[in-house]
Enzyme design. Structure first.
Site, PDB file in Angstrom:
ATOM      1  N   ASN A  38       0.823  -1.207   0.000  1.00  0.00           N
ATOM      2  CA  ASN A  38       0.000   0.000   0.000  1.00  0.00           C
ATOM      3  C   ASN A  38       0.857   1.258   0.000  1.00  0.00           C
ATOM      4  O   ASN A  38       1.992   1.257   0.479  1.00  0.00           O
ATOM      5  CB  ASN A  38      -0.917   0.028   1.231  1.00  0.00           C
ATOM      6  N   ASP A  80     -10.511   1.516   7.972  1.00  0.00           N
ATOM      7  CA  ASP A  80     -11.410   2.503   8.558  1.00  0.00           C
ATOM      8  C   ASP A  80     -11.746   2.197  10.021  1.00  0.00           C
ATOM      9  O   ASP A  80     -12.731   1.520  10.322  1.00  0.00           O
ATOM     10  CB  ASP A  80     -12.693   2.604   7.728  1.00  0.00           C
ATOM     11  N   ASP A  99     -17.732 -16.813  -0.008  1.00  0.00           N
ATOM     12  CA  ASP A  99     -18.032 -18.148   0.516  1.00  0.00           C
ATOM     13  C   ASP A  99     -17.387 -18.352   1.886  1.00  0.00           C
ATOM     14  O   ASP A  99     -18.023 -18.832   2.833  1.00  0.00           O
ATOM     15  CB  ASP A  99     -17.544 -19.200  -0.477  1.00  0.00           C
TER      16      ASP A  99
END
Length: 262
Positions: free
Chosen positions: A29, A83, A155
């Site tokens: 990132n 967040d 799933d």
């Protein structure tokens, strides 16, 4: 100086900024934080922009979209995002939040950007894990996925959801990328009997849409107005916003009707 936000591959927005305050890079990132006269601080996480003055919009919407449609909200899982303000909102329900994020370097770099960073990290009902496998085995009332999940992830996460649990995920904005929203609804529909798209009403600085999915809990029919009225210290979310989030224009209703399950 300017920074550019990619809304779609064919649409971009530019914002005037005054200075760069932070530049942090990890293996996966890139986080840059800028100062803006119009929007306060702006964080660019990879290609997504976060506006400090408007952080509460998404965190309130997602937290209370789940919290106000469930009678009990004891266990919540947040994955694929940074967040912490979402966890702050969820604590209004006296719930326990498991927060999965492997990139501690980037997460800790939000220390001055998220208003409730310390309060969340130090809350006794907050558990931060680098991997999902590090958590105790349990079933969740609410799962929030802050990136669009593929079918394999849907799933896997569904298996940890209670029978009446709610799964909320980020998707593309239906007005901007309806084909992507169609595909996301289709994928979610393979696992849930209720699958409905929504957006953040009056949020003008976002390219995000969302999906509300469940086997039993309906986002409108099971809405608990008393829980909304009891919420304190919210600046965006209310019953009108909740209901309006699911409203679609006629053309989108026609496009998405085969994939919406309500």
């Amino acid at each position: 100086m300017w920074i550019t936000q990619e809304i779609t591959p064919y649409l971009r927005k530019e914002y005037t900024i005054e200075a760069k305050l932070l530049d942090v890079r990890s293996d996966h990132n890139i986080l840059e934080i800028f100062k803006s006269n119009d929007f306060g601080e702006i964080a660019m996480l990879n290609s997504q922009l976060l506006f400090k003055n408007f952080l509460h919009i998404e965190s309130e919407l997602l937290a209370h979209m789940g919290g106000c449609t469930k009678k009990e909200l004891k266990e919540v899982l947040i994955v694929d995002g940074f967040d912490l303000e979402l966890a702050h909102q969820l604590f209004k329900y006296d719930t326990h939040v498991d927060f999965v994020q492997a990139d501690e370097k980037i997460l800790d770099s939000f220390i001055s950007f998220f208003p409730h960073f310390h309060g969340v990290k130090n809350n006794k009902n907050f558990t931060h894990a680098k991997q999902f496998l590090d958590l105790d085995i349990k079933k969740y009332d609410l799962i929030v996925c802050l990136q669009e999940p593929d079918k394999h992830k849907i799933d896997g996460l569904k298996r940890t959801l209670k029978e009446d649990g709610v799964f909320i995920s980020v998707a593309k904005h239906p007005l901007l990328e309806h084909v992507s929203m169609q595909n996301a609804l289709k994928n979610m529909g393979e696992f849930f009997s209720i699958v409905m798209p929504f957006v953040a009403p009056l949020r003008i600085l976002s390219n995000k849409g969302y999906i509300y999915a469940s086997l039993k809990t309906h986002p409108l029919k099971d809405l608990i107005a008393q829980k909304i009225e009891a919420l304190k210290n919210v600046g965006y979310y209310n019953e009108d916003i909740h209901r309006a989030a699911f409203a679609l224009p006629k053309n989108l209703q026609e496009i998405l009707k085969e994939n919406i399950k309500s």
